[in-house]
Design an enzyme around this catalytic site. Structure first.
Site, PDB file in Angstrom:
ATOM      1  N   CYS A   2      -9.889  -5.353  -3.722  1.00 57.22           N
ATOM      2  CA  CYS A   2     -11.011  -5.679  -4.599  1.00 57.22           C
ATOM      3  C   CYS A   2     -12.156  -4.697  -4.383  1.00 57.22           C
ATOM      4  O   CYS A   2     -12.285  -4.083  -3.327  1.00 57.22           O
ATOM      5  CB  CYS A   2     -11.521  -7.092  -4.403  1.00 57.22           C
ATOM      6  N   ARG A  26      -8.932   1.637  -4.248  1.00 55.73           N
ATOM      7  CA  ARG A  26      -8.741   0.505  -3.342  1.00 55.73           C
ATOM      8  C   ARG A  26      -7.576  -0.381  -3.774  1.00 55.73           C
ATOM      9  O   ARG A  26      -7.089  -1.193  -2.999  1.00 55.73           O
ATOM     10  CB  ARG A  26     -10.023  -0.332  -3.282  1.00 55.73           C
ATOM     11  N   TRP A  74      -7.870  -7.747  -6.935  1.00 61.31           N
ATOM     12  CA  TRP A  74      -6.484  -7.734  -6.475  1.00 61.31           C
ATOM     13  C   TRP A  74      -6.107  -9.182  -6.228  1.00 61.31           C
ATOM     14  O   TRP A  74      -6.651  -9.831  -5.341  1.00 61.31           O
ATOM     15  CB  TRP A  74      -6.346  -6.894  -5.207  1.00 61.31           C
ATOM     16  N   ASN A 100     -15.209 -10.555  -3.162  1.00 61.23           N
ATOM     17  CA  ASN A 100     -14.101  -9.914  -2.470  1.00 61.23           C
ATOM     18  C   ASN A 100     -13.786 -10.748  -1.244  1.00 61.23           C
ATOM     19  O   ASN A 100     -14.675 -11.057  -0.453  1.00 61.23           O
ATOM     20  CB  ASN A 100     -14.495  -8.486  -2.050  1.00 61.23           C
ATOM     21  N   GLY A 101     -12.516 -11.146  -1.079  1.00 65.83           N
ATOM     22  CA  GLY A 101     -12.131 -11.939   0.072  1.00 65.83           C
ATOM     23  C   GLY A 101     -11.328 -13.166  -0.330  1.00 65.83           C
ATOM     24  O   GLY A 101     -10.797 -13.241  -1.447  1.00 65.83           O
ATOM     25  N   GLU A 479       7.198   5.723   9.677  1.00 70.08           N
ATOM     26  CA  GLU A 479       6.169   6.110   8.704  1.00 70.08           C
ATOM     27  C   GLU A 479       6.778   6.744   7.463  1.00 70.08           C
ATOM     28  O   GLU A 479       6.303   6.531   6.342  1.00 70.08           O
ATOM     29  CB  GLU A 479       5.164   7.062   9.371  1.00 70.08           C
ATOM     30  N   LYS A 483       6.152   5.335   3.697  1.00 73.40           N
ATOM     31  CA  LYS A 483       5.596   6.148   2.616  1.00 73.40           C
ATOM     32  C   LYS A 483       6.481   6.096   1.378  1.00 73.40           C
ATOM     33  O   LYS A 483       5.996   5.968   0.257  1.00 73.40           O
ATOM     34  CB  LYS A 483       5.439   7.604   3.072  1.00 73.40           C
ATOM     35  N   GLU A 486       6.310   2.549  -0.318  1.00 69.88           N
ATOM     36  CA  GLU A 486       5.038   2.080  -0.840  1.00 69.88           C
ATOM     37  C   GLU A 486       4.589   2.849  -2.086  1.00 69.88           C
ATOM     38  O   GLU A 486       3.845   2.287  -2.893  1.00 69.88           O
ATOM     39  CB  GLU A 486       3.939   2.105   0.225  1.00 69.88           C
ATOM     40  N   HIS A 502      24.710  -0.818  16.052  1.00 72.66           N
ATOM     41  CA  HIS A 502      24.423  -2.229  16.292  1.00 72.66           C
ATOM     42  C   HIS A 502      24.141  -2.985  14.991  1.00 72.66           C
ATOM     43  O   HIS A 502      23.535  -4.060  15.018  1.00 72.66           O
ATOM     44  CB  HIS A 502      23.258  -2.376  17.267  1.00 72.66           C
ATOM     45  N   LYS A 601      -6.307  -0.150  -0.615  1.00 69.99           N
ATOM     46  CA  LYS A 601      -6.679   0.808   0.426  1.00 69.99           C
ATOM     47  C   LYS A 601      -7.178   0.115   1.682  1.00 69.99           C
ATOM     48  O   LYS A 601      -6.834   0.490   2.792  1.00 69.99           O
ATOM     49  CB  LYS A 601      -7.767   1.742  -0.116  1.00 69.99           C
TER      50      LYS A 601
END
Length: 606
Positions: A2, A26, A74, A100-101, A479, A483, A486, A502, A601
């Site tokens: 947000c 964001r 969001w 926001n929250g 990582e 990447k 996402e 395994h 973000k």
């Protein structure tokens, strides 16, 4: 997560919308604005992009307004749609709120408000806020907001405008960032500094529990009991223009190619006379010297940087490192005391789980070292000491230059711990010298971007990927997989290569390629054997290796190499390659790597 913008003064509607555009990185799924027009509230909001909102406002976009608030949402409560988008209003349409929250007790509050006649139209948690303020409003907006905020449980940054107060925005902060500024003629507030730099570089970062009002030329801050608070003014030394794309197709690509200069900024002043120089943590050196165990808390990409730090320091010293995911750590019952040092890593400095983790650690007496990129962030303010990345603004949602500079700064910190414990040796000196050479070596790595693009396009239509590595390369594998998934939305997973037998090897076949991180290091021969196992299952294999690995080419389908370097630092050199590989695939598939779906973000809620 947000974005909030508010302006008071001689501004246009276009200024308000432009502020939202500067927060698009964001992540969001809807957008809206509210401003006063002819003594009435005018609200426009919609599901989708700010560009859609801008089109709907086209006929009035140049109109002058004296006050307005805007929001990118969001979704957390209620699906993304026009009704659930912010701003939200009270029953009389006299006041509106952006938030926001997450309000954790919104169901109880909503039920109570409905029982006394309030009518709700959305499915959001946010809508309880304007109705609560309406319930308490008797002409004093600041007091009504203060009383409403006292009932809210959860995290929030809010901004409120009211038709009876045409020159004042009132708001509050708890757990979500909010920043104020004024140049005497125009005042503003926002979730980060980027929308405000147009007006001033002097910012006030609100703290948890702050309630405020802001007019054209002044603002005042109070606590929930109405006591006035003073907050430090922070001077921001970069401009919004430094965050523009400068000819690159996306911010993500630009920020990858900025990594050599960002590493230079991270290193500047931190190596002197062949030793690490970190004056920011000088008063914690005695603690670090006697510590036999360090805790690191982080989320997402930062947690993989933390894992690299663990491998590095444990292999180079007698210090053990616990690298913990913040969202798990915060619910543990840790056993430590005032001799414990906790390192908290967060690009934004606003990651909710990491903040709660350090609060838990501080309650047990631990000292906190923050590693962040944002001056004035909550993490920086709450930590005992802070090491700044100095990487400049990172606009793309996916972490790139912040990841690489986190690795650099964590390696510097690791070397400092080794020095303090009198375990410095020639290998440490070699690593320190190599860190100084990193900017030019990273430039050389980035010169191979066309090869990375060529190989990535060969693999863009696969639906699955497995990343493997051993030792220092395992966090890089994690990582790399993150990447790819996402920003390209391709399923990618990562494993220590020794774990293939395994279970994970059952997945491999012609439609499930492998991305192997295999530089010349102590586990090189082991990794080759693991690659041969993958090939035996007819999986295609890409090897990310180093220039001195001549024989790996013969057993894989495609090879990308980086400069030969000390094995402890390969995670840094390989960062740009795994980022570029994911970027080129996402771009080829038509996705926007700067604003991947469902992601934000700064994750400022749990």
């Amino acid at each position: 997560m947000c974005g909030i913008v508010g302006l008071v003064g001689d501004v246009t509607l276009s200024d308000l919308v432009e502020g939202l555009e500067r927060l698009e990185y964001r992540g969001y799924d809807s957008a809206g604005v509210a401003f006063l027009k002819n003594s009435s509230l005018f609200i426009e909001k919609n599901k989708g992009k700010v560009e859609t909102l801008k089109s709907k406002l086209a006929e009035m976009i140049g109109e002058r307004i004296t006050i307005g608030i805007a929001h990118t949402r969001w979704a957390t409560h209620g699906e993304p749609n026009d009704i659930n988008a912010h701003p939200h209003t009270d029953c009389q349409n006299k006041l509106c709120v952006v938030h926001n929250g997450i309000i954790e007790n919104f169901k109880e509050l909503r039920k109570r408000l409905e029982e006394v006649g309030h009518k709700f139209v959305s499915d959001t948690d946010t809508e309880v806020i304007p109705h609560l303020i309406e319930e308490y409003y008797d002409g004093d907006l600041l007091d009504a907001v203060r009383k409403a905020v006292k009932l809210l449980q959860g995290s929030f940054a809010i901004a409120v405008i009211h038709v009876d107060h045409p020159n004042t925005i009132v708001g509050a902060r708890k757990g979500s960032p909010l920043i104020l500024t004024t140049n005497g003629e125009i005042a503003g507030l926002a979730s980060d500094v980027t929308p405000l730099l147009k007006y001033s570089r002097d910012m006030v970062f609100l703290e948890d529990g702050d309630i405020f009002y802001i007019t054209v030329d002044r603002f005042e801050i109070f606590d929930v009991l109405g006591r006035k608070k003073e907050r430090k003014i922070v001077r921001i030394d970069w401009s919004y223009e430094t965050a523009q794309k400068f000819g690159y197709k996306h911010y993500m690509l630009k920020e990858i190619f900025e990594e050599p200069s960002c590493v230079t900024a991270t290193l500047t002043g931190r190596i002197r006379s062949g030793k690490v120089n970190l004056p920011e943590i000088e008063d914690l050196q005695d603690l670090l010297k006697k510590a036999n165990n360090l805790k690191v808390v982080a989320c997402g990409t930062s947690s993989y940087a933390a894992l690299s730090f663990k491998y590095f320091l444990e292999n180079m010293s007698n210090v053990s490192v616990d690298a913990e995911v913040s969202s798990e750590f915060r619910y543990k019952k840790p056993n430590f005391d005032s001799d414990t040092v906790v390192i908290a890593v967060s690009q934004s400095g606003e990651t909710a789980d990491t903040l709660e983790s350090i609060r838990l650690a501080k309650s047990k007496g631990a000292k906190i070292i923050a590693i962040t990129n944002v001056v004035g962030s909550t993490l920086m303010r709450e930590a005992d000491r802070t090491l700044l990345l100095n990487a400049g603004p990172e606009m793309s949602v996916a972490a790139t230059k912040s990841y690489v500079t986190q690795l650099v700064l964590l390696h510097l910190l690791g070397l400092k711990v080794i020095e303090l414990k009198d375990q410095w040796n020639q290998e440490c000196a070699k690593i320190l010298d190599s860190l100084l050479r990193l900017p030019e070596v990273l430039d050389a790595v980035l010169n191979r971007s066309e090869l990375v693009k060529e190989i990535s396009l060969k693999y863009k239509d696969f639906q699955h990927f497995m990343y493997i590595g051993r030792g220092y390369s395992y966090p890089t594998a994690l990582e790399g997989a993150l990447k790819l998934k996402e920003i390209s939305y391709i399923h990618a997973t990562a494993y220590p290569a020794g774990e293939l037998k395994h279970g994970p090897i059952a997945l491999l076949g012609p439609e499930f390629p492998v991305f192997a991180i295999v530089p010349m290091d102590k586990l090189y021969s082991k990794m080759k054997n693991n690659i041969i196992e993958c090939k035996a299952r007819k999986a295609k294999v890409i090897a990310l290796t180093s220039d001195d690995c001549d024989d790996v080419h013969d057993i894989v389908d495609d090879t990308i190499s980086v400069n030969s370097f000390p094995e402890q630092l390969y995670p840094i050199l390989m960062g740009p390659i795994i980022q570029l590989f994911a970027y080129y695939i996402a771009d080829a598939l038509g996705h926007d790597p700067d604003k991947p779906r469902n992601l934000a973000k700064s994750v400022t809620v749990e």
